[in-house]
Design an enzyme around this catalytic site. Structure first.
Site, PDB file in Angstrom:
ATOM      1  N   SER A  63       0.809  -1.221   0.000  1.00  0.00           N
ATOM      2  CA  SER A  63       0.000   0.000   0.000  1.00  0.00           C
ATOM      3  C   SER A  63       0.846   1.276   0.000  1.00  0.00           C
ATOM      4  CB  SER A  63      -0.875  -0.026   1.257  1.00  0.00           C
ATOM      5  OG  SER A  63      -1.433   1.241   1.504  1.00  0.00           O
ATOM      6  N   GLU A  78       0.177   3.612   1.774  1.00  0.00           N
ATOM      7  CA  GLU A  78       0.248   4.036   3.176  1.00  0.00           C
ATOM      8  C   GLU A  78       1.647   3.804   3.760  1.00  0.00           C
ATOM      9  OE1 GLU A  78      -2.126   5.416   5.680  1.00  0.00           O
ATOM     10  OE2 GLU A  78      -2.663   6.168   3.711  1.00  0.00           O
ATOM     11  N   TYR A 102      -1.568   0.296  10.643  1.00  0.00           N
ATOM     12  CA  TYR A 102      -1.837  -0.354   9.347  1.00  0.00           C
ATOM     13  C   TYR A 102      -0.630  -0.197   8.420  1.00  0.00           C
ATOM     14  CZ  TYR A 102      -3.622  -0.961   4.587  1.00  0.00           C
ATOM     15  OH  TYR A 102      -3.786  -1.362   3.274  1.00  0.00           O
TER      16      TYR A 102
HETATM   17  P1  NAP Z   1     -11.359  -4.915   1.842  1.00  0.00           P
HETATM   18  O1  NAP Z   1     -12.526  -4.598   0.951  1.00  0.00           O
HETATM   19  O2  NAP Z   1     -11.332  -4.382   3.214  1.00  0.00           O
HETATM   20  O3  NAP Z   1     -11.259  -6.527   1.915  1.00  0.00           O
HETATM   21  C1  NAP Z   1     -10.433  -7.172   2.850  1.00  0.00           C
HETATM   22  C2  NAP Z   1     -10.623  -8.677   2.717  1.00  0.00           C
HETATM   23  O4  NAP Z   1      -9.766  -9.345   3.668  1.00  0.00           O
HETATM   24  C3  NAP Z   1     -12.048  -9.167   3.000  1.00  0.00           C
HETATM   25  O5  NAP Z   1     -12.361 -10.165   2.066  1.00  0.00           O
HETATM   26  C4  NAP Z   1     -11.914  -9.779   4.401  1.00  0.00           C
HETATM   27  O6  NAP Z   1     -12.839 -10.807   4.652  1.00  0.00           O
HETATM   28  C5  NAP Z   1     -10.516 -10.367   4.313  1.00  0.00           C
HETATM   29  N1  NAP Z   1      -9.926 -10.695   5.622  1.00  0.00           N
HETATM   30  C6  NAP Z   1      -9.713  -9.836   6.639  1.00  0.00           C
HETATM   31  N2  NAP Z   1      -9.128 -10.492   7.665  1.00  0.00           N
HETATM   32  C7  NAP Z   1      -8.982 -11.786   7.277  1.00  0.00           C
HETATM   33  C8  NAP Z   1      -8.454 -12.962   7.899  1.00  0.00           C
HETATM   34  N3  NAP Z   1      -7.965 -12.952   9.135  1.00  0.00           N
HETATM   35  N4  NAP Z   1      -8.453 -14.127   7.204  1.00  0.00           N
HETATM   36  C9  NAP Z   1      -8.966 -14.169   5.960  1.00  0.00           C
HETATM   37  N5  NAP Z   1      -9.490 -13.099   5.311  1.00  0.00           N
HETATM   38  C10 NAP Z   1      -9.499 -11.933   5.966  1.00  0.00           C
HETATM   39  O7  NAP Z   1     -10.005  -4.489   1.128  1.00  0.00           O
HETATM   40  P2  NAP Z   1      -9.717  -4.096  -0.413  1.00  0.00           P
HETATM   41  O8  NAP Z   1      -9.972  -2.635  -0.593  1.00  0.00           O
HETATM   42  O9  NAP Z   1     -10.343  -5.077  -1.321  1.00  0.00           O
HETATM   43  O10 NAP Z   1      -8.125  -4.246  -0.448  1.00  0.00           O
HETATM   44  C11 NAP Z   1      -7.510  -5.498  -0.745  1.00  0.00           C
HETATM   45  C12 NAP Z   1      -6.106  -5.511  -0.207  1.00  0.00           C
HETATM   46  O11 NAP Z   1      -5.349  -4.455  -0.780  1.00  0.00           O
HETATM   47  C13 NAP Z   1      -5.990  -5.295   1.309  1.00  0.00           C
HETATM   48  O12 NAP Z   1      -4.891  -6.050   1.755  1.00  0.00           O
HETATM   49  C14 NAP Z   1      -5.696  -3.812   1.448  1.00  0.00           C
HETATM   50  O13 NAP Z   1      -5.025  -3.557   2.655  1.00  0.00           O
HETATM   51  C15 NAP Z   1      -4.815  -3.603   0.227  1.00  0.00           C
HETATM   52  N6  NAP Z   1      -4.822  -2.268  -0.345  1.00  0.00           N
HETATM   53  C16 NAP Z   1      -5.996  -1.665  -0.667  1.00  0.00           C
HETATM   54  C17 NAP Z   1      -5.984  -0.418  -1.274  1.00  0.00           C
HETATM   55  C18 NAP Z   1      -7.272   0.263  -1.676  1.00  0.00           C
HETATM   56  O14 NAP Z   1      -7.227   1.474  -1.950  1.00  0.00           O
HETATM   57  N7  NAP Z   1      -8.387  -0.450  -1.773  1.00  0.00           N
HETATM   58  C19 NAP Z   1      -4.759   0.193  -1.583  1.00  0.00           C
HETATM   59  C20 NAP Z   1      -3.578  -0.471  -1.252  1.00  0.00           C
HETATM   60  C21 NAP Z   1      -3.615  -1.713  -0.656  1.00  0.00           C
HETATM   61  P3  NAP Z   1     -14.258 -10.561   5.415  1.00  0.00           P
HETATM   62  O15 NAP Z   1     -15.239 -10.283   4.320  1.00  0.00           O
HETATM   63  O16 NAP Z   1     -14.463 -11.857   6.099  1.00  0.00           O
HETATM   64  O17 NAP Z   1     -14.064  -9.387   6.357  1.00  0.00           O
HETATM   65  O1  F7E Z   2      -9.060   8.022   3.888  1.00  0.00           O
HETATM   66  C1  F7E Z   2      -9.463  11.549   5.007  1.00  0.00           C
HETATM   67  C2  F7E Z   2      -8.560  10.655   5.849  1.00  0.00           C
HETATM   68  O2  F7E Z   2     -10.109   5.984   4.844  1.00  0.00           O
HETATM   69  C3  F7E Z   2      -8.504   8.867   2.903  1.00  0.00           C
HETATM   70  C4  F7E Z   2      -7.230   2.012   2.423  1.00  0.00           C
HETATM   71  O3  F7E Z   2      -7.759   1.311   1.324  1.00  0.00           O
HETATM   72  O4  F7E Z   2      -6.031   3.507   0.993  1.00  0.00           O
HETATM   73  C5  F7E Z   2      -6.982   3.454   2.039  1.00  0.00           C
HETATM   74  O5  F7E Z   2      -6.507   4.146   3.179  1.00  0.00           O
HETATM   75  C6  F7E Z   2      -8.252  10.262   3.483  1.00  0.00           C
HETATM   76  C7  F7E Z   2      -7.508  10.282   4.822  1.00  0.00           C
HETATM   77  O6  F7E Z   2      -8.350   5.788   2.984  1.00  0.00           O
HETATM   78  C8  F7E Z   2     -12.786  11.298   6.401  1.00  0.00           C
HETATM   79  O7  F7E Z   2      -8.068  11.380   6.984  1.00  0.00           O
HETATM   80  C9  F7E Z   2     -11.430  12.889   5.822  1.00  0.00           C
HETATM   81  O8  F7E Z   2      -6.510  11.272   4.773  1.00  0.00           O
HETATM   82  O9  F7E Z   2     -10.573   6.586   2.429  1.00  0.00           O
HETATM   83  P1  F7E Z   2      -9.619   6.557   3.550  1.00  0.00           P
HETATM   84  P2  F7E Z   2      -6.826   5.687   3.452  1.00  0.00           P
HETATM   85  O10 F7E Z   2      -6.665   5.917   4.894  1.00  0.00           O
HETATM   86  O11 F7E Z   2      -6.032   6.548   2.524  1.00  0.00           O
HETATM   87  C10 F7E Z   2      -4.768   2.932   1.299  1.00  0.00           C
HETATM   88  C11 F7E Z   2      -3.906   3.023   0.074  1.00  0.00           C
HETATM   89  C12 F7E Z   2      -4.864   1.576   1.884  1.00  0.00           C
HETATM   90  O12 F7E Z   2      -3.978   0.742   1.704  1.00  0.00           O
HETATM   91  C13 F7E Z   2      -5.941   1.338   2.867  1.00  0.00           C
HETATM   92  O13 F7E Z   2      -6.205  -0.058   3.025  1.00  0.00           O
HETATM   93  O14 F7E Z   2      -9.530  10.857   3.746  1.00  0.00           O
HETATM   94  N1  F7E Z   2     -10.806  11.701   5.550  1.00  0.00           N
HETATM   95  N2  F7E Z   2     -12.642  12.668   6.336  1.00  0.00           N
HETATM   96  C14 F7E Z   2     -11.639  10.699   5.897  1.00  0.00           C
HETATM   97  N3  F7E Z   2     -11.487   9.371   5.832  1.00  0.00           N
HETATM   98  C15 F7E Z   2     -12.515   8.581   6.251  1.00  0.00           C
HETATM   99  N4  F7E Z   2     -12.400   7.238   6.171  1.00  0.00           N
HETATM  100  N5  F7E Z   2     -13.669   9.148   6.774  1.00  0.00           N
HETATM  101  C16 F7E Z   2     -13.854  10.492   6.869  1.00  0.00           C
HETATM  102  O15 F7E Z   2     -14.891  10.982   7.329  1.00  0.00           O
END
Ligand code: NAP
Ligand code: F7E
Length: 368
Positions: free
Chosen positions: A158, A160, A182
């Protein structure tokens, strides 16, 4: 609750049945079929898992998703893949379940998408986040090493990890400075992936993906919170939307584009790591403006500020440079930020309207 039901077979394996999920119409583009390949996806019930499963099925893969046991069903995002997708039980906390899953399924590729992925939760549950998001990677890599070191492994890393950024834009060479439990857990998972590649010669890659969204994004993430909020306010279901830091900036792309990059990474002869991003950053404020404009509203009249939504340590500005992915993988995004937000608002309006229609059409005799 999802209407999908699984017919459980041997070793917790099941096939799925059920109706199409929202957003199922955005099919990915086609590549040459790979008939003999089997992919195991952890995190199949998540946003990315559902898009990746669609994409790989379209390539001709046999796709098996790993799910953890739950007393309720969380299969809404993959219900439309009924009959095409196999599911197997496993949990990142349980090493034996991962080894058994790999033995049973015999995958050629493993996509490790499962994680505790919501940044604010990682301050409330830092140990659990470390177990799932950090050590879970070690358990999966160990299982791969023991069962079949020939398996190609993708780790969902990520942006992050860049956190308090050392350079703008961020590339594969930018040093990490994570700002949340995280981010720290993901950094551990990233280096473990690199280490298993270097120590054991595994074809293990870390995809450093910037934020990617879709109509299937979890409702707690800021993009979906804003698009769902705008939809609810436009339909008279709410009047205001409390938000945190409106000045934070992210490089947001479309999840359907990003899963294609995951697959491309595993098709390379040499395993290496890639940044995946659009190269354009926007603020949360802009996100709100576009979401509310889509439904003819001014965000300034509805978005309120709630200091409780600010984070203990913020990531202020993320901007990715995906030059390497563009030149080596031939990858580029196809959906702009405005198109993405409008697609999400439209899906949320449609969903709420369908719910409201359903409520109006429910028989008058029905009890609460
Ligand atoms: P998400 O919608 O939160 O999905 C997370 C998945 O992980 C769900 O299927 C959840 O299952 C499963 N999970 C959580 N804990 C588990 C465990 N102990 N054993 C087995 N499965 C488990 O996340 P996403 O947005 O699709 O992201 C996919 C991956 O990419 C994650 O690793 C996230 O951190 C990473 N990532 C996401 C972003 C983004 O912007 N979306 C960016 C960079 C990296 P349940 O349904 O059972 O909860
Ligand atoms: O926040 C600001 C908050 O929760 C984005 C995950 O998929 O991307 C995601 O992480 C920004 C932050 O995503 C609210 O402070 C303001 O600066 O949508 P977010 P994230 O934290 O960037 C990365 C790449 C991952 O890997 C993670 O798994 O938005 N913000 N107001 C808010 N955020 C939330 N959630 N809610 C608010 O009300």
């Amino acid at each position: 609750m999802s209407q999908m039901r699984g017919a459980r077979g041997q070793r917790g394996r099941r096939t799925i049945t059920g109706p199409p999920a929202p957003g199922a119409d955005r099919a990915p583009r086609s590549y040459t079929p790979a008939m003999t390949k089997t992919a195991l996806i952890t995190g199949i019930t998540g946003q990315d898992g559902s898009y990746l499963a669609e994409f790989l099925l379209e390539q001709g893969y046999r796709v098996v998703g790993m799910t953890r046991r739950s007393s309720t069903l969380a299969d809404e995002r993959i219900a439309h893949l009924a009959g095409r997708l196999e599911l197997i039980e496993g949990d990142l906390l349980d090493q034996a379940s991962l080894v058994a899953a790999l033995r049973d399924v015999g995958p050629t590729e493993v996509y490790n998408l499962a994680a505790q992925s919501f940044v604010p939760t990682s301050w409330n549950q830092p140990v659990l986040t470390g177990e799932f998001t950090g050590l879970g990677v070690t358990r999966m890599l160990e299982a791969v090493r023991q069962v079949d070191p020939g398996i190609r492994f993708y780790q969902a890393s990520s942006s992050e990890m860049f956190g308090k950024v050392r350079q703008v834009p961020q590339t594969e060479l930018t040093p990490f400075h994570p700002r949340s439990p995280y981010g720290v857990a993901k950094t551990y998972g990233h280096f473990l992936t690199v280490n298993y590649r270097e120590s054991y010669g595994l074809h293990a890659v870390s995809g450093i993906l910037f934020n990617h969204e879709s109509p299937r994004r979890g409702i707690e993430f800021v993009s979906r919170k804003a698009t769902d909020g705008a939809a609810r306010i436009a339909l008279g279901l709410a009047t205001e939307l409390p938000m945190g830091n409106l000045d934070a900036e992210r490089d947001w792309g479309f999840a359907g584009d990003y899963v294609r990059a995951m697959w491309l990474m595993l098709q390379q002869a040499e395993a290496s790591d890639f940044v995946i991003a659009t190269g354009v950053a926007h603020s949360v404020r802009e996100l709100c403006r576009i979401a509310f404009e889509r439904v003819g509203l001014d965000y300034q009249r509805h978005v309120t500020l709630d200091p409780r939504l600010h984070r203990p340590a913020e990531v202020d500005h993320l901007l990715g440079d995906a030059t390497r992915a563009r030149t080596v993988l031939g990858w580029q995004p196809t959906v702009t930020f405005t198109e993405l937000i409008e697609m999400m608002v439209d899906a949320d309006v449609e969903r709420h309207e369908a719910r409201l229609r359903g409520a109006r059409e429910a028989p008058a005799t029905s009890r609460p």
